[in-house]
Design an enzyme around this catalytic site. Structure first.
Site, PDB file in Angstrom:
ATOM      1  CB  VAL A  57      -0.995   0.052   1.192  1.00  0.00           C
ATOM      2  CG1 VAL A  57      -1.966  -1.121   1.148  1.00  0.00           C
ATOM      3  CG2 VAL A  57      -0.271   0.124   2.532  1.00  0.00           C
ATOM      4  CG  ASN A  83      -5.742  -3.407   9.698  1.00  0.00           C
ATOM      5  OD1 ASN A  83      -5.816  -3.187  10.907  1.00  0.00           O
ATOM      6  ND2 ASN A  83      -5.083  -4.469   9.204  1.00  0.00           N
ATOM      7  CB  SER A 134      -2.300   3.611  17.380  1.00  0.00           C
ATOM      8  OG  SER A 134      -1.765   3.205  18.633  1.00  0.00           O
ATOM      9  CE1 TYR A 147       2.200   1.778  14.891  1.00  0.00           C
ATOM     10  CE2 TYR A 147       1.638   2.632  17.058  1.00  0.00           C
ATOM     11  CZ  TYR A 147       1.356   1.818  15.985  1.00  0.00           C
ATOM     12  OH  TYR A 147       0.203   1.046  15.998  1.00  0.00           O
TER      13      TYR A 147
HETATM   14  N1  LIG Z   1      -1.832  -4.639  17.811  1.00  0.00           N
HETATM   15  C1  LIG Z   1      -1.895  -3.503  18.494  1.00  0.00           C
HETATM   16  O1  LIG Z   1      -1.652  -3.459  19.708  1.00  0.00           O
HETATM   17  C2  LIG Z   1      -2.315  -2.234  17.796  1.00  0.00           C
HETATM   18  C3  LIG Z   1      -2.606  -1.123  18.594  1.00  0.00           C
HETATM   19  C4  LIG Z   1      -2.957   0.062  17.964  1.00  0.00           C
HETATM   20  C5  LIG Z   1      -3.049   0.131  16.597  1.00  0.00           C
HETATM   21  N2  LIG Z   1      -2.761  -0.972  15.844  1.00  0.00           N
HETATM   22  C6  LIG Z   1      -2.846  -0.835  14.394  1.00  0.00           C
HETATM   23  O2  LIG Z   1      -3.705  -1.818  13.865  1.00  0.00           O
HETATM   24  C7  LIG Z   1      -3.311  -2.135  12.523  1.00  0.00           C
HETATM   25  C8  LIG Z   1      -3.157  -3.646  12.385  1.00  0.00           C
HETATM   26  O3  LIG Z   1      -2.146  -4.070  13.274  1.00  0.00           O
HETATM   27  P1  LIG Z   1      -1.935  -5.588  13.747  1.00  0.00           P
HETATM   28  O4  LIG Z   1      -1.553  -5.487  15.163  1.00  0.00           O
HETATM   29  O5  LIG Z   1      -3.061  -6.446  13.330  1.00  0.00           O
HETATM   30  O6  LIG Z   1      -0.579  -5.913  12.927  1.00  0.00           O
HETATM   31  P2  LIG Z   1      -0.018  -7.223  12.196  1.00  0.00           P
HETATM   32  O7  LIG Z   1       1.448  -6.981  12.065  1.00  0.00           O
HETATM   33  O8  LIG Z   1      -0.498  -8.457  12.864  1.00  0.00           O
HETATM   34  O9  LIG Z   1      -0.716  -7.125  10.753  1.00  0.00           O
HETATM   35  C9  LIG Z   1      -0.404  -6.069   9.884  1.00  0.00           C
HETATM   36  C10 LIG Z   1      -0.492  -6.587   8.449  1.00  0.00           C
HETATM   37  O10 LIG Z   1      -0.216  -5.485   7.575  1.00  0.00           O
HETATM   38  C11 LIG Z   1       0.607  -5.936   6.528  1.00  0.00           C
HETATM   39  N3  LIG Z   1       1.351  -4.799   5.988  1.00  0.00           N
HETATM   40  C12 LIG Z   1       2.288  -4.040   6.609  1.00  0.00           C
HETATM   41  N4  LIG Z   1       2.760  -3.115   5.777  1.00  0.00           N
HETATM   42  C13 LIG Z   1       2.109  -3.266   4.599  1.00  0.00           C
HETATM   43  C14 LIG Z   1       2.165  -2.598   3.356  1.00  0.00           C
HETATM   44  N5  LIG Z   1       3.004  -1.568   3.153  1.00  0.00           N
HETATM   45  N6  LIG Z   1       1.362  -3.018   2.351  1.00  0.00           N
HETATM   46  C15 LIG Z   1       0.510  -4.060   2.524  1.00  0.00           C
HETATM   47  N7  LIG Z   1       0.426  -4.737   3.690  1.00  0.00           N
HETATM   48  C16 LIG Z   1       1.207  -4.347   4.709  1.00  0.00           C
HETATM   49  C17 LIG Z   1       1.517  -6.975   7.173  1.00  0.00           C
HETATM   50  O11 LIG Z   1       2.094  -7.844   6.199  1.00  0.00           O
HETATM   51  C18 LIG Z   1       0.552  -7.662   8.130  1.00  0.00           C
HETATM   52  O12 LIG Z   1      -0.076  -8.781   7.528  1.00  0.00           O
HETATM   53  C19 LIG Z   1      -2.002  -1.360  12.276  1.00  0.00           C
HETATM   54  O13 LIG Z   1      -2.296  -0.177  11.564  1.00  0.00           O
HETATM   55  C20 LIG Z   1      -1.519  -1.038  13.675  1.00  0.00           C
HETATM   56  O14 LIG Z   1      -0.696   0.110  13.712  1.00  0.00           O
HETATM   57  C21 LIG Z   1      -2.394  -2.151  16.408  1.00  0.00           C
END
Ligand SMILES: NC(=O)c1ccc[n+]([C@@H]2O[C@H](COP(=O)([O-])OP(=O)(O)OC[C@H]3O[C@@H](n4cnc5c(N)ncnc54)[C@H](O)[C@@H]3O)[C@@H](O)[C@H]2O)c1
Length: 254
Positions: A57, A83, A134, A147
């Site tokens: 993306v 996401n 976040s 971040y």
């Molecule tokens: N897990 C947490 O505690 C948390 C807290 C706050 C916010 N978030 C946000 O939630 C969202 C999802 O996080 P998650 O914890 O499920 O993470 P995760 O790492 O389990 O999944 C993220 C997915 O995004 C894909 N990805 C990353 N960069 C990409 C790119 N440039 N193009 C296409 N795909 C890409 C990865 O391959 C992965 O499959 C993120 O934006 C993260 O910042 C997560």
């Protein structure tokens, strides 16, 4: 079955995969987008209502190709969930420009690019954008210079989108998850950070992927038809609290 189609980025695992599964339960079809092809194909195999699109993306040409492929496969887009995200925790002095750019490229540029490329399709369906920021975008903390700043920018970008795209009937909202035990979080949450979160969260626990997905799918649904430009923390109460919670907790333990 509803004709509705959701495009979910970062759908191979974690919150994106939970969101995909919940959309399918609710009768939607899902375009699953991720740059990790192996993981994406593993996640999408067996999901009849979903198709996998392996794209990054953060790269403009790939985003244009991806949107073209999704339209060719599904014919429409009713909701876009931005996401995909990466996390890199480091001190200001240690965050060199390439680390900064890597975080911004996916977390901010990716949201901008995918949203922009899907506006024509969303105009046709009067659809919805949901951007995943976040609690680190709502509250500053140590180690999150890149971040946290990327996520604060996503919050403002959402408001810009709501302001301009409302004219077309497109709604734009933002979800700010608290900590969830995904691969992304576990790579940067040390035992000290985990303990600090438990202490600072009124519900005293991490959230689940499913709890975040419930908020995302609500915002994409007709139930939220008059909701736009909003930032909703799904965070166990983290954002609403100030000083005193650990003291209160230790008193109620007695
Ligand atoms: N897990 C947490 O505690 C948390 C807290 C706050 C916010 N978030 C946000 O939630 C969202 C999802 O996080 P998650 O914890 O499920 O993470 P995760 O790492 O389990 O999944 C993220 C997915 O995004 C894909 N990805 C990353 N960069 C990409 C790119 N440039 N193009 C296409 N795909 C890409 C990865 O391959 C992965 O499959 C993120 O934006 C993260 O910042 C997560």
């Amino acid at each position: 079955m509803s004709e509705k189609v959701a495009l979910v980025t970062g759908a191979a695992r974690g919150i994106g995969l939970a969101t995909t599964n919940l959309f399918i339960e609710q009768g939607w079809r899902v375009a699953m987008v991720d740059r990790d092809g192996d993981e994406l194909h593993k996640a999408s195999s067996g999901l009849n209502e979903a198709s996998a699109f392996v794209h990054d993306v953060s790269i403009p040409d790939q985003v244009d190709d991806m949107v073209q492929s999704v339209i060719t496969s599904f014919g429409r887009i009713d909701a876009v969930v931005n996401n995909a995200g990466v996390a890199d925790f480091g001190q200001i002095e240690d965050t060199d420009f390439s680390r900064w750019r890597t975080v911004m490229a996916t977390n901010l540029d990716g949201v901008f690019l995918v949203s922009q490329a899907t506006v024509p399709a969303l105009r046709q369906t009067r659809g919805a954008l949901v951007n995943i920021a976040s609690i680190s975008g709502l509250r500053a903390s140590t180690l999150r210079v890149a971040y946290g700043t990327s996520k604060a920018a996503v919050i403002h970008l959402t408001k810009q989108q709501a302001a301009e795209l409302g004219e077309y009937g497109i709604r734009a909202n933002c979800v700010c998850p608290g900590p969830v035990r995904t691969k992304l979080a576990m790579a940067v949450h040390t035992p000290e950070i985990i303990a600090a979160y438990h202490d600072a969260i009124p519900l005293n626990r991490y959230g689940s992927e499913r709890e975040i997905a419930e908020v995302i799918t609500f915002l994409c649904s007709d139930k939220a038809s008059y909701v736009t430009g909003q930032v909703i923390a799904s965070d166990g109460g983290f954002e609403s609290t100030g000083v005193g919670l650990p003291a209160l907790r230790s008193q109620s333990d007695q």
